[in-house]
Design a protein around this motif. Structure first.
Motif, short mmCIF file in Angstrom:
data_model
loop_
_atom_site.label_atom_id
_atom_site.label_comp_id
_atom_site.label_asym_id
_atom_site.label_seq_id
_atom_site.Cartn_x
_atom_site.Cartn_y
_atom_site.Cartn_z
N UNK A 77 -6.17 13.18 -2.49
CA UNK A 77 -5.89 13.28 -3.92
C UNK A 77 -6.58 12.12 -4.62
N UNK A 78 -7.24 12.43 -5.71
CA UNK A 78 -7.94 11.40 -6.48
C UNK A 78 -7.49 11.46 -7.92
N UNK A 79 -7.37 10.29 -8.52
CA UNK A 79 -7.02 10.16 -9.93
C UNK A 79 -8.15 9.39 -10.60
N UNK A 80 -8.80 10.03 -11.59
CA UNK A 80 -9.87 9.38 -12.35
C UNK A 80 -9.28 8.93 -13.67
N UNK A 81 -9.50 7.66 -14.02
CA UNK A 81 -8.95 7.11 -15.25
C UNK A 81 -10.03 6.42 -16.07
N UNK A 82 -9.71 6.21 -17.32
CA UNK A 82 -10.62 5.55 -18.24
C UNK A 82 -10.57 6.25 -19.59
N UNK A 113 -14.81 18.90 7.42
CA UNK A 113 -13.37 19.15 7.24
C UNK A 113 -13.11 20.20 6.17
N UNK A 114 -13.33 21.45 6.49
CA UNK A 114 -13.06 22.51 5.52
C UNK A 114 -11.56 22.81 5.44
N UNK A 115 -10.78 22.21 6.33
CA UNK A 115 -9.33 22.40 6.31
C UNK A 115 -8.61 21.44 5.36
N UNK A 116 -9.31 20.43 4.88
CA UNK A 116 -8.70 19.40 4.05
C UNK A 116 -8.93 19.74 2.57
N UNK A 117 -7.86 19.87 1.83
CA UNK A 117 -7.96 20.18 0.41
C UNK A 117 -8.27 18.91 -0.38
N UNK A 118 -8.84 19.11 -1.55
CA UNK A 118 -9.13 18.01 -2.46
C UNK A 118 -8.47 18.33 -3.79
N UNK A 119 -7.64 17.40 -4.25
CA UNK A 119 -7.01 17.55 -5.56
C UNK A 119 -7.44 16.36 -6.42
N UNK A 120 -7.95 16.67 -7.59
CA UNK A 120 -8.41 15.63 -8.50
C UNK A 120 -7.66 15.77 -9.81
N UNK A 121 -7.23 14.64 -10.34
CA UNK A 121 -6.60 14.61 -11.67
C UNK A 121 -7.39 13.63 -12.52
N UNK A 122 -7.47 13.91 -13.79
CA UNK A 122 -8.17 13.02 -14.71
C UNK A 122 -7.24 12.64 -15.86
N UNK A 123 -6.99 11.36 -15.98
CA UNK A 123 -6.16 10.87 -17.07
C UNK A 123 -4.79 11.51 -17.15
N UNK A 124 -4.24 11.94 -16.01
CA UNK A 124 -2.91 12.56 -15.99
C UNK A 124 -2.88 14.01 -16.46
N UNK A 125 -4.04 14.67 -16.58
CA UNK A 125 -4.10 16.05 -17.07
C UNK A 125 -3.24 16.98 -16.23
N UNK A 126 -3.40 16.94 -14.92
CA UNK A 126 -2.65 17.85 -14.04
C UNK A 126 -1.15 17.58 -14.11
N UNK A 127 -0.78 16.32 -14.20
CA UNK A 127 0.64 15.96 -14.31
C UNK A 127 1.24 16.55 -15.59
N UNK A 128 0.53 16.40 -16.71
CA UNK A 128 1.02 16.96 -17.97
C UNK A 128 1.05 18.49 -17.92
N UNK A 129 0.04 19.08 -17.30
CA UNK A 129 0.00 20.53 -17.17
C UNK A 129 1.18 21.03 -16.33
N UNK A 130 1.50 20.31 -15.24
CA UNK A 130 2.63 20.69 -14.39
C UNK A 130 3.94 20.60 -15.17
#
Length: 194
Positions: A77-82, A113-130
């Motif tokens: 999981x990655x969180x991009x901020x700025x 590693x095609x079995x490993x998922x990647x989740x990216x959030x930017x500036x809390x977008x996914x958190x707010x969407x959830x």
């Protein structure tokens, strides 16, 4: 140089094309940007591959962007901020989804590693969407409980359906189920009893 060659060069720099990595980048990219992953870096640690990908991506989009990577059980999981991070979400999260797809492709190709998922959030977008989806699920649960009639939502991505399913999982009066196929798959919220 035509646009196809520029795209091939750019994709090679991202590590997802077989184009010559020594070719110059498209003119819109800054020459001082951090180098991106190469094809020779196969089967590296997934976190290292994702770190290098995000470093190159953020350097090319806006060098003031920062990111953090966290390891989850089945995903990175990655969180991009700025300041400009919110713009990376795009309309309805489409740009963010594209970033995830490219990051997953790079990870699968370079780390094997095609079995490993990647989740990216930017500036809390996914958190707010959830949070928004959870509140929608709760409002619809009240509506379905009062009316006694099922409510069918518009088609939505699997990740969004999952949020609603999890929100209503333990609800005493309503339940949710996915119906339809592919891009037309959607949720139906219906009374639990009756």
């Amino acid at each position: 140089m035509d646009n196809r060659t520029n795209l091939d060069d750019y994709l090679a720099g991202l590590g997802i094309s077989d184009a010559d990595e020594n070719a110059p980048p498209p003119p819109t990219l800054e020459m001082s940007a951090a180098p991106l992953p190469t094809l020779e870096a196969a089967h590296e640690e997934p976190r290292v591959v994702l770190d290098r990908f995000l470093k190159g991506l953020t350097a090319r989009i806006d060098p003031s962007l920062t990111y953090e990577i966290h390891e989850a059980e089945d995903a990175l999981e990655a969180e991009i901020n700025g300041e400009a991070a919110q713009k990376l979400a795009g309309r309805d999260g489409r740009t963010l989804h594209a970033i995830e797809v490219i990051a997953y492709t790079v990870l699968a190709k370079q780390a094997g590693r095609s079995d490993l998922r990647v989740r990216v959030d930017v500036g809390g977008f996914r958190r707010r969407q959830a949070d928004t989806l959870a509140k929608l699920a709760e409002r619809l649960a009240v509506q379905v409980t009062k009316s006694g009639e099922a409510h069918e939502l518009q088609p939505m991505p699997a990740a969004d359906r999952r949020i609603i399913h999890m929100t209503l999982k333990e609800h005493p009066d309503v339940m949710s189920e996915s119906v339809g196929e592919g891009a037309a798959r959607r949720l139906v919220i219906k009374p639990r009893h009756g």
